[in-house]
Scaffold this motif. Structure first.
Motif, PDB file in Angstrom:
ATOM      1  N   GLY A  83      34.342  26.285   2.770  1.00  0.00           N
ATOM      2  CA  GLY A  83      33.283  26.719   3.668  1.00  0.00           C
ATOM      3  C   GLY A  83      31.975  26.149   3.542  1.00  0.00           C
ATOM      4  N   ALA A  84      31.806  25.225   2.648  1.00  0.00           N
ATOM      5  CA  ALA A  84      31.573  24.071   2.507  1.00  0.00           C
ATOM      6  C   ALA A  84      31.588  23.170   3.780  1.00  0.00           C
ATOM      7  N   ARG A  85      33.224  23.069   3.689  1.00  0.00           N
ATOM      8  CA  ARG A  85      34.321  21.643   4.849  1.00  0.00           C
ATOM      9  C   ARG A  85      33.630  22.285   6.372  1.00  0.00           C
ATOM     10  N   PHE A  86      33.773  23.624   6.346  1.00  0.00           N
ATOM     11  CA  PHE A  86      33.684  24.077   7.332  1.00  0.00           C
ATOM     12  C   PHE A  86      32.414  24.000   8.055  1.00  0.00           C
ATOM     13  N   ALA A  87      31.685  24.066   7.149  1.00  0.00           N
ATOM     14  CA  ALA A  87      30.303  24.237   7.520  1.00  0.00           C
ATOM     15  C   ALA A  87      29.887  22.919   8.169  1.00  0.00           C
ATOM     16  N   GLY A  89      31.646  20.741   9.682  1.00  0.00           N
ATOM     17  CA  GLY A  89      32.226  20.353  10.465  1.00  0.00           C
ATOM     18  C   GLY A  89      33.619  19.634  10.490  1.00  0.00           C
ATOM     19  N   GLU A  90      34.114  19.418   9.136  1.00  0.00           N
ATOM     20  CA  GLU A  90      35.418  19.239   8.862  1.00  0.00           C
ATOM     21  C   GLU A  90      36.140  20.303   8.815  1.00  0.00           C
ATOM     22  N   HIS A  91      36.237  21.128   9.772  1.00  0.00           N
ATOM     23  CA  HIS A  91      37.270  21.957   9.930  1.00  0.00           C
ATOM     24  C   HIS A  91      38.884  21.750  10.929  1.00  0.00           C
ATOM     25  N   GLU A  92      39.487  22.422   9.898  1.00  0.00           N
ATOM     26  CA  GLU A  92      41.599  21.871  11.071  1.00  0.00           C
ATOM     27  C   GLU A  92      41.076  22.876  12.075  1.00  0.00           C
ATOM     28  N   PRO A  93      41.728  22.478  12.861  1.00  0.00           N
ATOM     29  CA  PRO A  93      42.114  23.005  14.549  1.00  0.00           C
ATOM     30  C   PRO A  93      42.625  24.569  14.313  1.00  0.00           C
TER      31      PRO A  93
END
Length: 93
Positions: A83-87, A89-93
């Protein structure tokens, strides 16, 4: 002792929330004026369980969350990190 990657913690602990709060904080969370909160505490009609420490009313966080209808679910460390990575902007496609 290192933590295992599959361990879970209560949501409140994951965010470092205090174990208890004072009446002012609980009243604000419950959208009560401080005078109403003290009156209801004295009458035994406060929306969640109270404790007294000396002359001060305190509310355990789990009781406040229950009073607000918030479940203190257990979350996985991996989910918190994802969740921290997604927030950020480091999320995977």
């Amino acid at each position: 002792m290192a933590r295992r990657r599959d361990e879970s913690v209560p949501l409140s602990e994951a965010f470092g929330l205090p174990a208890q709060v004072n009446l002012r904080t609980a009243a604000k969370a419950l959208d009560l004026s401080l005078s109403t909160a003290y009156r209801r505490a004295r009458q035994g009609d406060f929306p969640c369980r109270l404790h007294k420490e000396g002359r001060i009313y305190v509310v355990r966080l789990r009781d406040l969350m229950r009073g607000l209808g918030i479940q203190d679910v257990r979350v996985q460390y991996d989910d918190i990190e994802a969740g921290a990575r997604f927030a950020s902007g480091e999320h995977e496609p």
